[in-house]
Design a protein around this motif. Sequence first.
Motif, PDB file in Angstrom:
ATOM      1  N   ASP A  10      -4.739  -3.856 -18.619  1.00 33.56           N
ATOM      2  CA  ASP A  10      -6.132  -3.844 -18.166  1.00 33.56           C
ATOM      3  C   ASP A  10      -6.265  -3.357 -16.721  1.00 33.56           C
ATOM      4  OD1 ASP A  10      -4.850  -6.115 -17.156  1.00 33.56           O
ATOM      5  OD2 ASP A  10      -6.642  -7.378 -17.281  1.00 33.56           O
ATOM      6  N   TRP A  11      -5.176  -2.902 -16.126  1.00 34.36           N
ATOM      7  CA  TRP A  11      -5.218  -2.329 -14.784  1.00 34.36           C
ATOM      8  C   TRP A  11      -5.529  -0.835 -14.894  1.00 34.36           C
ATOM      9  CZ3 TRP A  11      -1.587  -4.191 -10.460  1.00 34.36           C
ATOM     10  CH2 TRP A  11      -1.417  -5.572 -10.498  1.00 34.36           C
ATOM     11  N   THR A  12      -6.211  -0.303 -13.901  1.00 32.12           N
ATOM     12  CA  THR A  12      -6.461   1.140 -13.884  1.00 32.12           C
ATOM     13  C   THR A  12      -5.214   1.851 -13.360  1.00 32.12           C
ATOM     14  OG1 THR A  12      -7.285   1.171 -11.605  1.00 32.12           O
ATOM     15  CG2 THR A  12      -8.918   0.753 -13.368  1.00 32.12           C
ATOM     16  N   ASP A  13      -5.142   3.144 -13.601  1.00 30.68           N
ATOM     17  CA  ASP A  13      -4.042   3.942 -13.053  1.00 30.68           C
ATOM     18  C   ASP A  13      -4.020   3.834 -11.530  1.00 30.68           C
ATOM     19  OD1 ASP A  13      -3.344   4.698 -15.595  1.00 30.68           O
ATOM     20  OD2 ASP A  13      -4.112   6.752 -15.423  1.00 30.68           O
ATOM     21  N   ALA A  14      -5.205   3.805 -10.924  1.00 33.79           N
ATOM     22  CA  ALA A  14      -5.289   3.709  -9.463  1.00 33.79           C
ATOM     23  C   ALA A  14      -4.728   2.375  -8.971  1.00 33.79           C
ATOM     24  CB  ALA A  14      -6.735   3.878  -9.004  1.00 33.79           C
ATOM     25  N   GLU A  15      -4.998   1.283  -9.697  1.00 32.12           N
ATOM     26  CA  GLU A  15      -4.474  -0.029  -9.293  1.00 32.12           C
ATOM     27  C   GLU A  15      -2.956  -0.079  -9.405  1.00 32.12           C
ATOM     28  OE1 GLU A  15      -8.136  -3.060 -10.386  1.00 32.12           O
ATOM     29  OE2 GLU A  15      -6.886  -2.287 -12.018  1.00 32.12           O
ATOM     30  N   VAL A  16      -2.419   0.469 -10.487  1.00 34.96           N
ATOM     31  CA  VAL A  16      -0.959   0.506 -10.644  1.00 34.96           C
ATOM     32  C   VAL A  16      -0.354   1.370  -9.536  1.00 34.96           C
ATOM     33  CG1 VAL A  16       0.951   1.211 -12.140  1.00 34.96           C
ATOM     34  CG2 VAL A  16      -1.032   0.036 -13.123  1.00 34.96           C
ATOM     35  N   GLY A  17      -0.977   2.502  -9.262  1.00 34.97           N
ATOM     36  CA  GLY A  17      -0.496   3.381  -8.188  1.00 34.97           C
ATOM     37  C   GLY A  17      -0.543   2.704  -6.832  1.00 34.97           C
ATOM     38  N   ARG A  18      -1.603   1.928  -6.598  1.00 33.88           N
ATOM     39  CA  ARG A  18      -1.732   1.201  -5.330  1.00 33.88           C
ATOM     40  C   ARG A  18      -0.639   0.139  -5.210  1.00 33.88           C
ATOM     41  NH1 ARG A  18      -6.490  -2.684  -3.746  1.00 33.88           N
ATOM     42  NH2 ARG A  18      -5.921  -3.094  -1.595  1.00 33.88           N
ATOM     43  N   LEU A  19      -0.357  -0.578  -6.306  1.00 38.53           N
ATOM     44  CA  LEU A  19       0.708  -1.584  -6.294  1.00 38.53           C
ATOM     45  C   LEU A  19       2.053  -0.927  -5.988  1.00 38.53           C
ATOM     46  CD1 LEU A  19       1.734  -4.471  -6.723  1.00 38.53           C
ATOM     47  CD2 LEU A  19       1.914  -3.941  -9.169  1.00 38.53           C
ATOM     48  N   ILE A  20       2.320   0.195  -6.630  1.00 32.31           N
ATOM     49  CA  ILE A  20       3.578   0.918  -6.380  1.00 32.31           C
ATOM     50  C   ILE A  20       3.667   1.316  -4.913  1.00 32.31           C
ATOM     51  CG2 ILE A  20       4.847   3.056  -6.846  1.00 32.31           C
ATOM     52  CD1 ILE A  20       3.663   2.864  -9.751  1.00 32.31           C
ATOM     53  N   ALA A  21       2.589   1.866  -4.375  1.00 31.26           N
ATOM     54  CA  ALA A  21       2.590   2.300  -2.976  1.00 31.26           C
ATOM     55  C   ALA A  21       2.801   1.120  -2.027  1.00 31.26           C
ATOM     56  CB  ALA A  21       1.281   3.019  -2.652  1.00 31.26           C
ATOM     57  N   LEU A  22       2.139   0.001  -2.309  1.00 29.22           N
ATOM     58  CA  LEU A  22       2.269  -1.161  -1.427  1.00 29.22           C
ATOM     59  C   LEU A  22       3.660  -1.785  -1.525  1.00 29.22           C
ATOM     60  CD1 LEU A  22      -1.259  -2.762  -1.880  1.00 29.22           C
ATOM     61  CD2 LEU A  22      -0.338  -1.665   0.186  1.00 29.22           C
ATOM     62  N   LEU A  23       4.217  -1.863  -2.732  1.00 28.34           N
ATOM     63  CA  LEU A  23       5.576  -2.408  -2.864  1.00 28.34           C
ATOM     64  C   LEU A  23       6.594  -1.494  -2.195  1.00 28.34           C
ATOM     65  CD1 LEU A  23       5.487  -3.794  -6.512  1.00 28.34           C
ATOM     66  CD2 LEU A  23       5.584  -5.114  -4.379  1.00 28.34           C
TER      67      LEU A  23
END
Length: 175
Positions: free
Chosen positions: A119-132
């Motif tokens: 239920d996450w958007t591609d942008a949210e997953v991308g943001r999590l990857i960038a922040l991690l």
Amino acid sequence: MAGQAQYEELARQLSAVGAVKRDLGRILPPDCSAGSAGVLALLGRHGDMRMSALSELLAVDMSVTSRHAAHLADRGWIERSPDPADKRSRILHLTPEGHTMLVELSRRSTELLAERLGDWTDAEVGRLIALLTRLRTSFGDCRTVTHRPPAPPAPPPPVPVSEQTQTTRTPAQAT
């Protein structure tokens, strides 16, 4: 800069990441521990390497690395061959079966993440990857940096003699 309360909440959230890691551990095949999966992933990412280099990447003692290597070799997922530069050392490399297991491990973890983050958007997953990624970069190579606890607070400055309260006792008070 973030405040104390934010850092405290971040510490709590990072601690809770253990639940995610445990869930990822549950999908591993019975004969492949999280440590073994980590070794396979490192060999897959970095290629053939000496046992000492693997131990350093894992940030564990050589005896732990040796046990992981023996476990993986027993299953035919890696081979240990003599290092041409130093016959006492061993070079570890993935076998075709090891590559197959690595692909299977990747498939399982990708499916679990896709299920849990569906239920996450591609942008949210991308943001999590960038922040991690940024978090890991901020910590640098944790294997070579020793954690130093904060310095104790400085002792209070001495009170000048003129400000100290002095009491004197007479011989009658001393008894």
